[in-house]
Design a protein around this motif. Structure first.
Motif, PDB file in Angstrom:
ATOM      1  N   VAL A  13     -40.132  43.160 -28.777  1.00 21.96           N
ATOM      2  CA  VAL A  13     -39.082  44.125 -29.305  1.00 21.96           C
ATOM      3  C   VAL A  13     -38.678  44.872 -28.241  1.00 21.96           C
ATOM      4  N   VAL A  14     -37.358  45.055 -27.608  1.00 22.94           N
ATOM      5  CA  VAL A  14     -36.763  45.565 -26.523  1.00 22.94           C
ATOM      6  C   VAL A  14     -35.972  46.766 -26.684  1.00 22.94           C
ATOM      7  N   ILE A  15     -36.476  47.949 -26.117  1.00 24.96           N
ATOM      8  CA  ILE A  15     -35.766  49.149 -26.529  1.00 24.96           C
ATOM      9  C   ILE A  15     -35.621  50.017 -25.207  1.00 24.96           C
TER      10      ILE A  15
ATOM     11  N   GLU B 144     -33.490  45.240 -29.660  1.00 30.73           N
ATOM     12  CA  GLU B 144     -33.328  43.926 -29.901  1.00 30.73           C
ATOM     13  C   GLU B 144     -34.746  43.320 -30.290  1.00 30.73           C
ATOM     14  N   ILE B 145     -34.735  42.373 -31.541  1.00 27.80           N
ATOM     15  CA  ILE B 145     -36.120  41.915 -31.958  1.00 27.80           C
ATOM     16  C   ILE B 145     -35.995  40.440 -31.620  1.00 27.80           C
ATOM     17  N   GLU B 146     -36.889  39.743 -30.987  1.00 33.41           N
ATOM     18  CA  GLU B 146     -36.907  38.353 -30.780  1.00 33.41           C
ATOM     19  C   GLU B 146     -38.051  37.790 -31.641  1.00 33.41           C
ATOM     20  N   PHE B 147     -37.725  36.558 -32.505  1.00 35.37           N
ATOM     21  CA  PHE B 147     -38.793  36.236 -33.381  1.00 35.37           C
ATOM     22  C   PHE B 147     -38.714  35.050 -33.958  1.00 35.37           C
ATOM     23  N   ILE B 148     -39.605  34.342 -34.283  1.00 38.22           N
ATOM     24  CA  ILE B 148     -39.514  32.833 -34.885  1.00 38.22           C
ATOM     25  C   ILE B 148     -39.740  33.070 -36.106  1.00 38.22           C
TER      26      ILE B 148
ATOM     27  N   ILE C  62     -41.644  45.653 -25.967  1.00 39.13           N
ATOM     28  CA  ILE C  62     -42.963  45.869 -26.591  1.00 39.13           C
ATOM     29  C   ILE C  62     -43.272  44.632 -27.689  1.00 39.13           C
ATOM     30  N   ARG C  63     -44.571  44.432 -27.569  1.00 40.25           N
ATOM     31  CA  ARG C  63     -45.055  42.630 -27.902  1.00 40.25           C
ATOM     32  C   ARG C  63     -46.052  43.289 -29.235  1.00 40.25           C
TER      33      ARG C  63
END
Length: 143
Positions: free
Chosen positions: A89-91, A113-117, A96-97
């Motif tokens: 999660v990028v703020i 931004e939330i990067e996910f699979i 943040i992981r």
């Protein structure tokens, strides 16, 4: 002992090649990226996003959430968040992981931004908590 070692070597040699060659970055490589998702907007009286959204299990996605600061708003989706793997999660440029998420909240204007699979196929949603309108919710299918 020799038989076991020989059997292990034979299994390793005879093992079929992986179905995907993801390269150095593994499942997070550029070759495993899903399509771009629409930006989610958190604003008083504004629709969250155009939907519904369909994702493919095993693909990497990124959700960008923008809050305009008109109200203190959150986005929840415990079923969705429990069936994805959150990479980061990028703020404000801070990464943040987390182990997992259940919801996110904005007290003021900003972008996340939330990067996910996508992992488990099924029908899920993200919505503004306590809302009942269709525009305050987006349905998400992982296939």
């Amino acid at each position: 002992m020799k038989r076991i070692a020989c059997a292990l070597v034979a299994c390793t040699i005879a093992a079929p090649a992986a179905a995907h060659d993801f390269g150095f970055a593994g499942i997070l490589s550029n070759t495993n990226q899903g399509e771009d998702l629409p930006t989610f907007v958190l604003g008083s009286g504004k629709p969250v996003t155009d939907g519904p959204i369909t994702l493919e299990s095993g693909k990497v996605y990124e959700i960008e959430i923008e809050a305009d600061g008109t109200a203190e708003l959150a986005l929840e989706g415990p079923g969705f968040f429990r069936n994805i793997w959150v990479n980061e999660v990028v703020i404000n440029g801070l990464e943040i992981r987390p182990y997992g998420l259940e919801s996110v909240e904005f007290d003021q204007a900003g972008t996340m931004e939330i990067e996910f699979i996508a992992i488990k196929p099924g029908q899920y949603f993200l919505r503004i908590p306590g809302s009942t309108g269709d525009a305050q919710r987006v349905d998400i299918t992982i296939r």
